[in-house]
Design a protein around this motif. Structure first.
Motif, short mmCIF file in Angstrom:
data_model
loop_
_atom_site.label_atom_id
_atom_site.label_comp_id
_atom_site.label_asym_id
_atom_site.label_seq_id
_atom_site.Cartn_x
_atom_site.Cartn_y
_atom_site.Cartn_z
N LEU A 38 0.82 -1.20 0.00
CA LEU A 38 0.00 0.00 0.00
C LEU A 38 0.86 1.25 0.00
O LEU A 38 0.38 2.33 0.27
N TYR A 79 4.12 -0.42 4.16
CA TYR A 79 2.72 -0.03 3.92
C TYR A 79 2.54 1.48 3.94
O TYR A 79 1.71 2.03 3.23
N GLN A 84 -1.09 7.29 2.80
CA GLN A 84 -2.23 6.88 1.97
C GLN A 84 -3.31 7.96 2.03
O GLN A 84 -3.91 8.17 3.10
N HIS A 87 -6.58 8.09 4.39
CA HIS A 87 -6.51 7.20 5.54
C HIS A 87 -6.54 8.10 6.78
O HIS A 87 -6.03 9.22 6.75
N TRP A 312 -5.38 -0.90 10.08
CA TRP A 312 -4.87 -1.83 9.08
C TRP A 312 -5.99 -2.50 8.29
O TRP A 312 -5.73 -3.36 7.44
N SER A 313 -7.23 -2.12 8.56
CA SER A 313 -8.36 -2.73 7.86
C SER A 313 -8.46 -2.21 6.43
O SER A 313 -8.21 -1.03 6.16
N ARG A 314 -8.82 -3.08 5.51
CA ARG A 314 -9.11 -2.69 4.13
C ARG A 314 -10.61 -2.66 3.89
O ARG A 314 -11.07 -2.57 2.74
N GLU A 316 -14.06 -1.31 3.30
CA GLU A 316 -14.53 -0.03 2.76
C GLU A 316 -15.45 0.69 3.74
O GLU A 316 -15.53 1.92 3.73
N LEU A 319 -12.85 2.70 5.64
CA LEU A 319 -12.06 3.67 4.88
C LEU A 319 -12.90 4.81 4.31
O LEU A 319 -12.46 5.96 4.29
#
Length: 438
Positions: A38, A79, A84, A87, A312-314, A316, A319
């Motif tokens: 990432l 990462y 990001q 984030h 660290w969660s992806r 959605e 995010l």
């Protein structure tokens, strides 16, 4: 604004044995897939812990008896969550940058025996190279490059307890501001008669031996004013207090605490930089301050994020809550569906220190926490010592830990948890030399 490499060299340290097999076995069994990268800085090469070396970011580091980094920790390197866009760590970093406008381990005077370099608290690739435990490690090189003021953000790595506010990888931001004699005293009446330095001085609780008291008090005032404005910018109006403390790279040193929801909470550490650091970096004619803060801690409070693993969660649902048009926009985290926790206890007799021999370590709680992380990963929400028992006749000690398991995105079954828990029990006996009581 700088970001930098996650590992750094360190000087000679005392030898302690290594749990070699844990590293190789869990890499082979649990980390065969290449981690998703990432990073905004390009792809991260697949890290490998081999029999004789650690391969990381295109470099090879020989393994030795100090190597204690695990595959799960190496999989986090690269990462750069704080870079990001949108984030929550990126948001908090950008908000700090808009407010803190700065005008124009051996490198930080940390001796080998200092607690901040203990093998039990840090991740070592080998005896001479560790994953950095704080971003302060890069202050000297940036000062040496000619910078008088800068912000630096990066990921750091520490072995620690397991709960909702601790994670072995987190992100720090550092700020440094240096002053020449003219810059510091130009607005002071008769400032041309004042000096940053004095000869024959002595170190006191208020200053270093080479600094004049008036220079230190002006730098301290500027530091505290800057940070009070920052915290007010982030938290709104509120009560702030300063607590004297100790850091090896500043003196005097302070921690800032803010009154939040009825409790005093430490949010950052800071102080007047040790002059020896500035001398070694070629800035011996200047005096300065430095601060360091944890981005996760501020973000958890500002946005109401209850569990550090969420960063660290992806998912959605997590995010998308932080994709805002204005970084100053207020965000109140809406919890995801709270999946139920499952808890299992593990109880064991601690090894007898006198019977372990010279090539085995004494039991360390951090070693147990790291073993749990290596096996259970992010399924483990919390580990708590619930009983410390000493047998009245034999004098043997036993610990009982409660391990709370909870997946961030689905419901776990007791069968899934039992499989992981069984692996932890077996690994604890094999790797830590404990005797199970289950």
């Amino acid at each position: 604004m700088r970001s930098s490499s996650a590992f750094l060299p360190c000087g000679p340290l005392w030898t302690r044995p290594l749990l070699h097999r844990l590293l190789s076995e869990f890499w082979a069994n649990g980390c065969s897939a290449s981690p998703r990268c990432l990073s905004t800085n390009g792809p991260t090469l697949h890290p490998v812990i081999g029999e004789s070396s650690v391969e990381l970011l295109g470099h090879s580091y020989p393994r030795d008896d100090f190597t204690n980094v695990t595959p799960k920790i190496l999989s986090k390197v690269g990462y750069h969550l704080h870079n990001q866009p949108y984030h929550p760590l990126w948001l908090i970093k950008e908000r700090i940058k808009t407010e803190v406008t700065l005008c124009s381990p051996h490198s930080l005077l940390i001796p080998p025996e200092h607690p901040s370099r203990k093998r039990g608290d840090n991740y070592y690739l080998n005896r001479t190279t560790m994953l950095r435990a704080h971003t302060s490690a890069h202050q000297t090189e940036l000062v040496r490059s000619g910078l008088d003021a800068f912000l630096l953000a990066g990921d750091v790595y520490r072995r620690d307890e397991i709960d909702a506010s601790h994670y072995p990888v987190f992100h720090q931001m550092e700020g440094v501001r240096l002053f020449s004699n003219h810059e510091l005293f130009s607005q002071v009446q008769s400032g041309e008669d004042l000096s940053l330095f004095e000869r024959g001085g002595r170190r006191t609780a208020q200053k270093q031996e080479t600094h004049t008291l008036e220079a230190v008090k002006l730098v301290e005032f500027d530091l505290k004013l800057t940070l009070t404005r920052l915290v007010t910018h982030l938290f709104g109006s509120g009560e702030v207090r300063w607590v004297d403390c100790y850091f090896p790279f500043t003196h005097p040193s302070f921690e800032m605490e803010v009154l939040f929801q009825g409790d005093w909470m430490e949010v950052l550490g800071c102080g007047v930089m040790e002059q020896e650091l500035l001398d070694s970096a070629g800035a011996g004619n200047k005096l300065g301050w430095a601060f360091g803060l944890g981005l996760e801690r501020l973000a958890m409070i500002l946005y109401g994020i209850p569990d550090i693993r969420l960063f660290w969660s992806r998912d959605e649902r997590f995010l998308r809550q932080f994709r805002v048009e204005d970084i100053q926009q207020h965000v109140c985290f809406q919890p995801l569906s709270k999946y139920p926790p499952l808890h299992n206890d593990i109880s064991f007799w601690l090894p007898d220190p006198e019977a372990r021999g010279p090539d085995r370590e004494n039991f360390s709680e951090n070693d147990f926490y790291e073993l749990v992380r290596a096996v259970g990963g992010d399924l483990v929400e919390k580990v708590t010592l619930v009983d410390d028992f000493t047998h009245p006749k034999t004098g043997r000690r036993s610990h009982c830990y409660r391990i709370v398991y909870r997946h961030m995105e689905r419901t776990l079954t007791q069968q899934e948890v039992r499989q992981v828990h069984d692996q932890i029990e077996r690994a604890a006996e094999t790797e830590l030399g404990v005797q199970g009581r289950y």
